[in-house]
Design a protein around this motif. Structure first.
Motif, PDB file in Angstrom:
ATOM      1  N   MET A  66       2.926   9.839   5.830  1.00  0.00           N
ATOM      2  CA  MET A  66       3.100   8.836   4.781  1.00  0.00           C
ATOM      3  C   MET A  66       1.771   8.128   4.538  1.00  0.00           C
ATOM      4  O   MET A  66       1.109   7.697   5.475  1.00  0.00           O
ATOM      5  N   ASN A  67       1.363   8.057   3.276  1.00  0.00           N
ATOM      6  CA  ASN A  67       0.185   7.289   2.869  1.00  0.00           C
ATOM      7  C   ASN A  67       0.623   6.240   1.860  1.00  0.00           C
ATOM      8  O   ASN A  67       1.300   6.567   0.881  1.00  0.00           O
ATOM      9  N   MET A  68       0.242   5.001   2.097  1.00  0.00           N
ATOM     10  CA  MET A  68       0.630   3.922   1.192  1.00  0.00           C
ATOM     11  C   MET A  68      -0.564   3.010   0.943  1.00  0.00           C
ATOM     12  O   MET A  68      -1.311   2.681   1.873  1.00  0.00           O
ATOM     13  N   ARG A  69      -0.718   2.613  -0.305  1.00  0.00           N
ATOM     14  CA  ARG A  69      -1.732   1.611  -0.664  1.00  0.00           C
ATOM     15  C   ARG A  69      -1.065   0.558  -1.526  1.00  0.00           C
ATOM     16  O   ARG A  69      -0.434   0.887  -2.533  1.00  0.00           O
ATOM     17  N   PHE A  70      -1.216  -0.697  -1.136  1.00  0.00           N
ATOM     18  CA  PHE A  70      -0.556  -1.802  -1.816  1.00  0.00           C
ATOM     19  C   PHE A  70      -1.626  -2.840  -2.165  1.00  0.00           C
ATOM     20  O   PHE A  70      -2.154  -3.515  -1.286  1.00  0.00           O
ATOM     21  N   VAL A  71      -1.952  -2.919  -3.455  1.00  0.00           N
ATOM     22  CA  VAL A  71      -2.975  -3.853  -3.931  1.00  0.00           C
ATOM     23  C   VAL A  71      -2.301  -4.974  -4.720  1.00  0.00           C
ATOM     24  O   VAL A  71      -1.516  -4.709  -5.631  1.00  0.00           O
ATOM     25  N   LEU A  72      -2.603  -6.212  -4.365  1.00  0.00           N
ATOM     26  CA  LEU A  72      -2.014  -7.371  -5.031  1.00  0.00           C
ATOM     27  C   LEU A  72      -3.101  -8.358  -5.435  1.00  0.00           C
ATOM     28  O   LEU A  72      -4.015  -8.648  -4.652  1.00  0.00           O
ATOM     29  N   ARG A  73      -2.973  -8.880  -6.640  1.00  0.00           N
ATOM     30  CA  ARG A  73      -3.820  -9.991  -7.096  1.00  0.00           C
ATOM     31  C   ARG A  73      -2.951 -11.229  -7.180  1.00  0.00           C
ATOM     32  O   ARG A  73      -1.905 -11.202  -7.826  1.00  0.00           O
ATOM     33  N   MET A  74      -3.378 -12.294  -6.497  1.00  0.00           N
ATOM     34  CA  MET A  74      -2.568 -13.507  -6.523  1.00  0.00           C
ATOM     35  C   MET A  74      -3.424 -14.705  -6.891  1.00  0.00           C
ATOM     36  O   MET A  74      -4.552 -14.865  -6.418  1.00  0.00           O
ATOM     37  N   GLN A  75      -2.871 -15.520  -7.784  1.00  0.00           N
ATOM     38  CA  GLN A  75      -3.552 -16.732  -8.213  1.00  0.00           C
ATOM     39  C   GLN A  75      -3.105 -17.880  -7.330  1.00  0.00           C
ATOM     40  O   GLN A  75      -1.943 -18.286  -7.342  1.00  0.00           O
ATOM     41  N   LEU A  76      -4.040 -18.384  -6.540  1.00  0.00           N
ATOM     42  CA  LEU A  76      -3.795 -19.522  -5.668  1.00  0.00           C
ATOM     43  C   LEU A  76      -4.431 -20.768  -6.271  1.00  0.00           C
ATOM     44  O   LEU A  76      -5.246 -20.665  -7.198  1.00  0.00           O
ATOM     45  N   PRO A  77      -4.111 -21.958  -5.772  1.00  0.00           N
ATOM     46  CA  PRO A  77      -4.678 -23.181  -6.369  1.00  0.00           C
ATOM     47  C   PRO A  77      -6.203 -23.197  -6.399  1.00  0.00           C
ATOM     48  O   PRO A  77      -6.804 -23.679  -7.362  1.00  0.00           O
ATOM     49  N   GLU A  78      -6.827 -22.610  -5.348  1.00  0.00           N
ATOM     50  CA  GLU A  78      -8.282 -22.696  -5.269  1.00  0.00           C
ATOM     51  C   GLU A  78      -9.011 -21.476  -5.823  1.00  0.00           C
ATOM     52  O   GLU A  78     -10.179 -21.564  -6.203  1.00  0.00           O
ATOM     53  N   ASN A  79      -8.342 -20.320  -5.888  1.00  0.00           N
ATOM     54  CA  ASN A  79      -9.034 -19.114  -6.353  1.00  0.00           C
ATOM     55  C   ASN A  79      -8.059 -17.986  -6.641  1.00  0.00           C
ATOM     56  O   ASN A  79      -6.854 -18.099  -6.403  1.00  0.00           O
ATOM     57  N   LEU A  80      -8.627 -16.874  -7.139  1.00  0.00           N
ATOM     58  CA  LEU A  80      -7.886 -15.632  -7.321  1.00  0.00           C
ATOM     59  C   LEU A  80      -8.205 -14.747  -6.125  1.00  0.00           C
ATOM     60  O   LEU A  80      -9.381 -14.487  -5.841  1.00  0.00           O
ATOM     61  N   ARG A  81      -7.177 -14.294  -5.422  1.00  0.00           N
ATOM     62  CA  ARG A  81      -7.386 -13.482  -4.225  1.00  0.00           C
ATOM     63  C   ARG A  81      -6.807 -12.088  -4.447  1.00  0.00           C
ATOM     64  O   ARG A  81      -5.728 -11.934  -5.019  1.00  0.00           O
ATOM     65  N   VAL A  82      -7.546 -11.085  -3.988  1.00  0.00           N
ATOM     66  CA  VAL A  82      -7.092  -9.702  -4.076  1.00  0.00           C
ATOM     67  C   VAL A  82      -6.934  -9.146  -2.670  1.00  0.00           C
ATOM     68  O   VAL A  82      -7.885  -9.156  -1.878  1.00  0.00           O
ATOM     69  N   THR A  83      -5.726  -8.673  -2.347  1.00  0.00           N
ATOM     70  CA  THR A  83      -5.480  -8.041  -1.055  1.00  0.00           C
ATOM     71  C   THR A  83      -5.223  -6.555  -1.264  1.00  0.00           C
ATOM     72  O   THR A  83      -4.636  -6.149  -2.268  1.00  0.00           O
ATOM     73  N   ASP A  84      -5.666  -5.757  -0.315  1.00  0.00           N
ATOM     74  CA  ASP A  84      -5.550  -4.305  -0.407  1.00  0.00           C
ATOM     75  C   ASP A  84      -5.146  -3.789   0.977  1.00  0.00           C
ATOM     76  O   ASP A  84      -5.940  -3.815   1.910  1.00  0.00           O
ATOM     77  N   GLN A  85      -3.898  -3.345   1.095  1.00  0.00           N
ATOM     78  CA  GLN A  85      -3.413  -2.833   2.373  1.00  0.00           C
ATOM     79  C   GLN A  85      -3.269  -1.323   2.275  1.00  0.00           C
ATOM     80  O   GLN A  85      -2.574  -0.806   1.407  1.00  0.00           O
ATOM     81  N   GLN A  86      -3.915  -0.603   3.189  1.00  0.00           N
ATOM     82  CA  GLN A  86      -3.908   0.852   3.190  1.00  0.00           C
ATOM     83  C   GLN A  86      -3.337   1.342   4.520  1.00  0.00           C
ATOM     84  O   GLN A  86      -3.872   1.033   5.581  1.00  0.00           O
ATOM     85  N   THR A  87      -2.236   2.102   4.451  1.00  0.00           N
ATOM     86  CA  THR A  87      -1.531   2.538   5.651  1.00  0.00           C
ATOM     87  C   THR A  87      -1.328   4.042   5.650  1.00  0.00           C
ATOM     88  O   THR A  87      -0.964   4.626   4.627  1.00  0.00           O
ATOM     89  N   THR A  88      -1.581   4.668   6.788  1.00  0.00           N
ATOM     90  CA  THR A  88      -1.302   6.077   6.991  1.00  0.00           C
ATOM     91  C   THR A  88      -0.518   6.224   8.293  1.00  0.00           C
ATOM     92  O   THR A  88      -0.911   5.666   9.321  1.00  0.00           O
ATOM     93  N   THR A  89       0.586   6.969   8.250  1.00  0.00           N
ATOM     94  CA  THR A  89       1.356   7.223   9.460  1.00  0.00           C
ATOM     95  C   THR A  89       1.694   8.702   9.553  1.00  0.00           C
ATOM     96  O   THR A  89       1.742   9.416   8.551  1.00  0.00           O
ATOM     97  N   PHE A  90       1.927   9.150  10.788  1.00  0.00           N
ATOM     98  CA  PHE A  90       2.429  10.497  11.037  1.00  0.00           C
ATOM     99  C   PHE A  90       3.563  10.400  12.042  1.00  0.00           C
ATOM    100  O   PHE A  90       3.434   9.727  13.070  1.00  0.00           O
ATOM    101  N   GLU A  91       4.684  11.051  11.731  1.00  0.00           N
ATOM    102  CA  GLU A  91       5.841  11.062  12.617  1.00  0.00           C
ATOM    103  C   GLU A  91       6.225  12.511  12.897  1.00  0.00           C
ATOM    104  O   GLU A  91       6.373  13.305  11.965  1.00  0.00           O
ATOM    105  N   SER A  92       6.338  12.865  14.158  1.00  0.00           N
ATOM    106  CA  SER A  92       6.658  14.245  14.510  1.00  0.00           C
ATOM    107  C   SER A  92       8.040  14.622  14.002  1.00  0.00           C
ATOM    108  O   SER A  92       8.898  13.773  13.769  1.00  0.00           O
ATOM    109  N   GLY A  93       8.271  15.917  13.828  1.00  0.00           N
ATOM    110  CA  GLY A  93       9.518  16.394  13.250  1.00  0.00           C
ATOM    111  C   GLY A  93      10.748  16.050  14.055  1.00  0.00           C
ATOM    112  O   GLY A  93      11.842  15.938  13.491  1.00  0.00           O
TER     113      GLY A  93
END
Length: 273
Positions: A66-93
């Motif tokens: 499984m490969n997942m990438r989750f990018v979010l832009r959020m407007q906070l009171p002090e600034n605009l923040r961008v988070t980028d979470q990248q995950t890779t997993t392997f599970e045996s059969g």
């Protein structure tokens, strides 16, 4: 994507493995556009949008990636923040081995890298975390994500509407299980005017189960009054594909609409030994 629990049900290694082996998942790549559904003043979020890209591949013979990438832009009171979470997993059969890597970036700078592996038998789950800090942990018997999904589909096909279990998915610090409770609705046909199906045509003629999974802090006793850390609602198809996502984190909630769905080549059948 969800977590659920009450008086936790722990499944034995043999029965969970049988459930896993009988499941057939469709390799696919799905893209979801994410938007802010609601937020409280306490969250400090006035706007949020992003994209989730999820790719699932493999088979019971070769294991599941499984490969997942989750990018979010959020407007906070002090600034605009961008988070980028990248995950890779392997599970045996057979659901006995699990490897995980998650990198989290904030404004393009690496905030955290979590890397480790886990093995599962009748006694429990042995976790070996490599990063950020080396650590060995022994946890109670549980399931890894693909086995967890196989259990959910089997329960849905059997007509179950609610159950509790636990999950190890290598999130947070990689050192704990999540208690989860799952609510499954009746299998339903897609609505003819469902706009999301324009982008998810391979699912058009299939039926789905409406599912809600709540994830709870494993250190807390769960009761009818307990609030989950987060809750996810989605439409689940018997090939393992999900769409029409709702992610509720308490102070804010997100909606994810599928905008692309590509079916990947099916894995070769297992060879008889």
């Amino acid at each position: 994507m969800l977590k659920y629990f009450l008086p936790a049900v722990i499944f034995t290694f043999s029965s969970a493995t049988a459930t896993f082996a009988n499941s057939v998942f469709t390799p696919h790549r799905a893209v979801y556009d994410v938007r802010l559904d609601r937020s409280t003043e306490q969250s400090g979020i006035s706007a949020m949008d992003g994209r989730l890209v999820f790719q699932f591949d493999g088979s019971a013979c070769d294991g599941y990636t499984m490969n997942m990438r989750f990018v979010l832009r959020m407007q906070l009171p002090e600034n605009l923040r961008v988070t980028d979470q990248q995950t890779t997993t392997f599970e045996s059969g057979d659901g006995s081995e699990f490897n995980f890597v998650t990198k989290t970036f904030t404004d393009q700078k690496l905030d955290k890298e979590l890397r480790g592996s886990a093995s599962r038998d009748a006694k429990g789950i042995a976790v070996d975390v490599e990063k950020p800090d080396p650590m060995d942990v022994m946890l109670e018997p549980s399931q890894f994500p693909t086995m967890h999904l196989a259990e959910l589909i089997k329960r849905a096909e059997a007509g179950d509407s609610f159950y509790e279990t636990s999950l190890f998915d290598g999130t947070d610090q990689g050192d704990r299980l999540m208690k989860t409770s799952v609510v499954i609705g009746k299998k339903t046909a897609n609505a003819k005017d469902d706009a999301e199906l324009v982008k998810a045509a391979p699912l058009k003629d299939q039926q789905f189960w409406p599912v809600t999974i709540a994830y709870f802090d494993p250190t807390e006793e769960i009761s009818g009054e307990s609030e989950p850390q987060y809750r996810i609602t989605f439409k689940l198809y018997d090939n393992g594909i999900t769409r029409d996502l709702e992610m509720d984190y308490g102070d804010f909630a997100l909606k994810g609409a599928m905008t692309e769905l590509d079916m990947l080549p099916a894995a070769a059948e297992c060879k008889a030994e």
